[in-house]
Design a protein around this motif. Structure first.
Motif, PDB file in Angstrom:
ATOM      1  N   MET A   1       0.837  -1.197   0.000  1.00  0.00           N
ATOM      2  CA  MET A   1       0.000   0.000   0.000  1.00  0.00           C
ATOM      3  C   MET A   1       0.876   1.253   0.000  1.00  0.00           C
ATOM      4  O   MET A   1       1.933   1.292   0.622  1.00  0.00           O
ATOM      5  CB  MET A   1      -0.900  -0.003   1.234  1.00  0.00           C
ATOM      6  CG  MET A   1      -2.098  -0.961   1.131  1.00  0.00           C
ATOM      7  SD  MET A   1      -3.275  -0.406  -0.098  1.00  0.00           S
ATOM      8  CE  MET A   1      -4.504  -1.679   0.042  1.00  0.00           C
ATOM      9  N   PHE A   5      -2.260   6.151   1.633  1.00  0.00           N
ATOM     10  CA  PHE A   5      -3.437   5.507   2.198  1.00  0.00           C
ATOM     11  C   PHE A   5      -3.443   5.671   3.718  1.00  0.00           C
ATOM     12  O   PHE A   5      -2.413   5.497   4.376  1.00  0.00           O
ATOM     13  CB  PHE A   5      -3.463   4.024   1.829  1.00  0.00           C
ATOM     14  CG  PHE A   5      -3.814   3.775   0.393  1.00  0.00           C
ATOM     15  CD1 PHE A   5      -5.134   3.714  -0.014  1.00  0.00           C
ATOM     16  CD2 PHE A   5      -2.828   3.614  -0.564  1.00  0.00           C
ATOM     17  CE1 PHE A   5      -5.471   3.487  -1.335  1.00  0.00           C
ATOM     18  CE2 PHE A   5      -3.148   3.388  -1.879  1.00  0.00           C
ATOM     19  CZ  PHE A   5      -4.473   3.333  -2.273  1.00  0.00           C
ATOM     20  N   TRP A  21     -12.412 -11.681  -1.272  1.00  0.00           N
ATOM     21  CA  TRP A  21     -12.939 -10.598  -2.101  1.00  0.00           C
ATOM     22  C   TRP A  21     -14.102 -11.089  -2.968  1.00  0.00           C
ATOM     23  O   TRP A  21     -15.106 -10.393  -3.122  1.00  0.00           O
ATOM     24  CB  TRP A  21     -11.836 -10.024  -2.985  1.00  0.00           C
ATOM     25  CG  TRP A  21     -12.296  -8.807  -3.731  1.00  0.00           C
ATOM     26  CD1 TRP A  21     -12.221  -7.510  -3.306  1.00  0.00           C
ATOM     27  CD2 TRP A  21     -12.962  -8.774  -4.995  1.00  0.00           C
ATOM     28  NE1 TRP A  21     -12.787  -6.670  -4.234  1.00  0.00           N
ATOM     29  CE2 TRP A  21     -13.254  -7.421  -5.289  1.00  0.00           C
ATOM     30  CE3 TRP A  21     -13.338  -9.752  -5.908  1.00  0.00           C
ATOM     31  CZ2 TRP A  21     -13.892  -7.027  -6.459  1.00  0.00           C
ATOM     32  CZ3 TRP A  21     -13.993  -9.362  -7.079  1.00  0.00           C
ATOM     33  CH2 TRP A  21     -14.263  -8.011  -7.343  1.00  0.00           C
ATOM     34  N   ARG A  68     -15.006  -2.266  -2.615  1.00  0.00           N
ATOM     35  CA  ARG A  68     -13.683  -2.179  -2.006  1.00  0.00           C
ATOM     36  C   ARG A  68     -13.710  -2.942  -0.680  1.00  0.00           C
ATOM     37  O   ARG A  68     -14.222  -2.449   0.323  1.00  0.00           O
ATOM     38  CB  ARG A  68     -13.287  -0.712  -1.769  1.00  0.00           C
ATOM     39  CG  ARG A  68     -12.998   0.063  -3.045  1.00  0.00           C
ATOM     40  CD  ARG A  68     -11.652  -0.362  -3.600  1.00  0.00           C
ATOM     41  NE  ARG A  68     -11.328   0.405  -4.798  1.00  0.00           N
ATOM     42  CZ  ARG A  68     -11.487  -0.025  -6.037  1.00  0.00           C
ATOM     43  NH1 ARG A  68     -12.027  -1.220  -6.252  1.00  0.00           N
ATOM     44  NH2 ARG A  68     -11.136   0.719  -7.060  1.00  0.00           N
ATOM     45  N   HIS A  69     -13.157  -4.150  -0.709  1.00  0.00           N
ATOM     46  CA  HIS A  69     -13.124  -4.968   0.504  1.00  0.00           C
ATOM     47  C   HIS A  69     -11.861  -4.614   1.295  1.00  0.00           C
ATOM     48  O   HIS A  69     -10.909  -5.393   1.375  1.00  0.00           O
ATOM     49  CB  HIS A  69     -13.154  -6.453   0.139  1.00  0.00           C
ATOM     50  CG  HIS A  69     -13.371  -7.362   1.309  1.00  0.00           C
ATOM     51  ND1 HIS A  69     -13.961  -6.944   2.486  1.00  0.00           N
ATOM     52  CD2 HIS A  69     -13.074  -8.678   1.490  1.00  0.00           C
ATOM     53  CE1 HIS A  69     -14.010  -7.959   3.330  1.00  0.00           C
ATOM     54  NE2 HIS A  69     -13.480  -9.023   2.747  1.00  0.00           N
ATOM     55  N   TRP A  70     -11.864  -3.419   1.856  1.00  0.00           N
ATOM     56  CA  TRP A  70     -10.726  -2.900   2.600  1.00  0.00           C
ATOM     57  C   TRP A  70     -11.119  -2.793   4.069  1.00  0.00           C
ATOM     58  O   TRP A  70     -12.067  -2.075   4.407  1.00  0.00           O
ATOM     59  CB  TRP A  70     -10.308  -1.519   2.090  1.00  0.00           C
ATOM     60  CG  TRP A  70      -9.748  -1.518   0.697  1.00  0.00           C
ATOM     61  CD1 TRP A  70      -9.670  -2.565  -0.172  1.00  0.00           C
ATOM     62  CD2 TRP A  70      -9.185  -0.386   0.014  1.00  0.00           C
ATOM     63  NE1 TRP A  70      -9.111  -2.185  -1.343  1.00  0.00           N
ATOM     64  CE2 TRP A  70      -8.798  -0.846  -1.269  1.00  0.00           C
ATOM     65  CE3 TRP A  70      -8.989   0.939   0.349  1.00  0.00           C
ATOM     66  CZ2 TRP A  70      -8.212  -0.005  -2.206  1.00  0.00           C
ATOM     67  CZ3 TRP A  70      -8.414   1.775  -0.588  1.00  0.00           C
ATOM     68  CH2 TRP A  70      -8.016   1.313  -1.842  1.00  0.00           C
ATOM     69  N   PHE A  73      -7.449  -0.007   5.454  1.00  0.00           N
ATOM     70  CA  PHE A  73      -7.192   1.335   4.949  1.00  0.00           C
ATOM     71  C   PHE A  73      -8.498   1.983   4.471  1.00  0.00           C
ATOM     72  O   PHE A  73      -9.415   1.297   4.028  1.00  0.00           O
ATOM     73  CB  PHE A  73      -6.187   1.307   3.788  1.00  0.00           C
ATOM     74  CG  PHE A  73      -4.815   0.878   4.202  1.00  0.00           C
ATOM     75  CD1 PHE A  73      -3.902   1.802   4.684  1.00  0.00           C
ATOM     76  CD2 PHE A  73      -4.442  -0.452   4.128  1.00  0.00           C
ATOM     77  CE1 PHE A  73      -2.632   1.410   5.083  1.00  0.00           C
ATOM     78  CE2 PHE A  73      -3.181  -0.856   4.515  1.00  0.00           C
ATOM     79  CZ  PHE A  73      -2.270   0.072   4.995  1.00  0.00           C
ATOM     80  N   VAL A  75     -10.829   4.177   1.964  1.00  0.00           N
ATOM     81  CA  VAL A  75     -10.928   4.352   0.517  1.00  0.00           C
ATOM     82  C   VAL A  75     -10.758   5.844   0.213  1.00  0.00           C
ATOM     83  O   VAL A  75     -11.488   6.679   0.760  1.00  0.00           O
ATOM     84  CB  VAL A  75     -12.282   3.844  -0.005  1.00  0.00           C
ATOM     85  CG1 VAL A  75     -12.392   4.067  -1.504  1.00  0.00           C
ATOM     86  CG2 VAL A  75     -12.453   2.363   0.342  1.00  0.00           C
ATOM     87  N   THR A  99     -17.666  -0.125   0.488  1.00  0.00           N
ATOM     88  CA  THR A  99     -16.487  -0.627   1.173  1.00  0.00           C
ATOM     89  C   THR A  99     -16.895  -1.337   2.454  1.00  0.00           C
ATOM     90  O   THR A  99     -17.918  -1.006   3.071  1.00  0.00           O
ATOM     91  CB  THR A  99     -15.502   0.505   1.518  1.00  0.00           C
ATOM     92  OG1 THR A  99     -14.358  -0.047   2.195  1.00  0.00           O
ATOM     93  CG2 THR A  99     -16.131   1.553   2.421  1.00  0.00           C
TER      94      THR A  99
END
Length: 236
Positions: A1, A5, A21, A68-70, A73, A75, A99
């Motif tokens: 990353m 971020f 994901w 966004r499977h975050w 961090f 988005v 997300t």
């Protein structure tokens, strides 16, 4: 990353966060199918050109969605602008940026300037999807499981120290062996040279004794000048 971020402020540690994901995208697709949308998954096709993962169609409404499977961090606003740029290409009437975690403040501000873009963060997504089962039958061990027992750090450290001590002792022993061998070779070499000189000296003495007994002079050493006749002096 990238360093740009930002980490999430409130990380999630639940079943949704542990989904893969593909499972994450499928859960979202199934939710909108249950609402009467026809869902087309585009991520497996050309995600770089299209820039979104789902196309949701219902009547005259067409939405594009980016998932966004975050969970670690936030988005950023770049994803908002990228999704907005894809609206004319897809012929969509609106867009969703979803997300499992959080959005940055700049992403929220960017989406607020465009009424066709809606952000769905982790809290709203969990309320939208409802309870999520653990992926692939995953279950946390019970509280009395040995896996939750405190780790005894003394034992591994002791083993590590013992291993280091053994390695150091082996290295010292190897160096000592090399030194002893070198000393022995030096001693043998010294004795060998001394014996050679002794033997050479004895050979010379024995040769001279033989010549004296025979009444002749020993041969001159190699490259020595020839002996002068008796009674001749030095050349003036």
């Amino acid at each position: 990353m990238s360093a740009a971020f930002k980490p999430v402020r409130h990380p999630y540690e639940d079943a949704l966060a542990r989904l893969s994901w593909l499972d994450f995208q499928q859960r979202i697709a199934s939710h909108f199918e249950g609402l009467g949308y026809f869902v087309e998954c585009t991520r497996a096709g050309d995600p770089v050109e299209r820039g979104f993962d789902l196309i949701l169609s219902r009547g005259d409404e067409t939405l594009v969605a980016t998932c966004r499977h975050w969970v670690a961090f936030q988005v950023p606003h770049d994803d908002v602008h990228r999704l907005i740029g894809q609206l004319p290409t897809a012929g969509a009437t609106g867009a969703l940026l979803i997300t499992s975690g959080e959005f940055t403040r700049s992403a929220i501000d960017a989406a607020a300037r465009f009424r066709h873009v809606r952000l769905v963060d982790g809290r709203a997504l969990r309320a939208m999807l409802g309870p999520i089962e653990e992926p692939h039958g995953f279950r946390l061990p019970p509280a009395d499981s040995p896996i939750w027992a405190p780790v005894n750090t003394g034992r591994p450290v002791h083993r590590q120290a013992t291993s280091r001590g053994a390695s150091r002792a082996a290295a010292i022993a190897a160096v000592a062996a090399v030194l002893v061998m070198a000393l022995a070779m030096l001693t043998l070499y010294t004795w060998y040279i001394r014996d050679i000189h002794t033997d050479q000296g004895g050979d010379v003495a024995r040769a001279r004794a033989v010549y004296r007994h025979a009444g002749v002079a020993p041969a001159p050493p190699p490259f020595a000048p020839p002996p002068r006749p008796p009674g001749t002096g030095a050349t003036p």
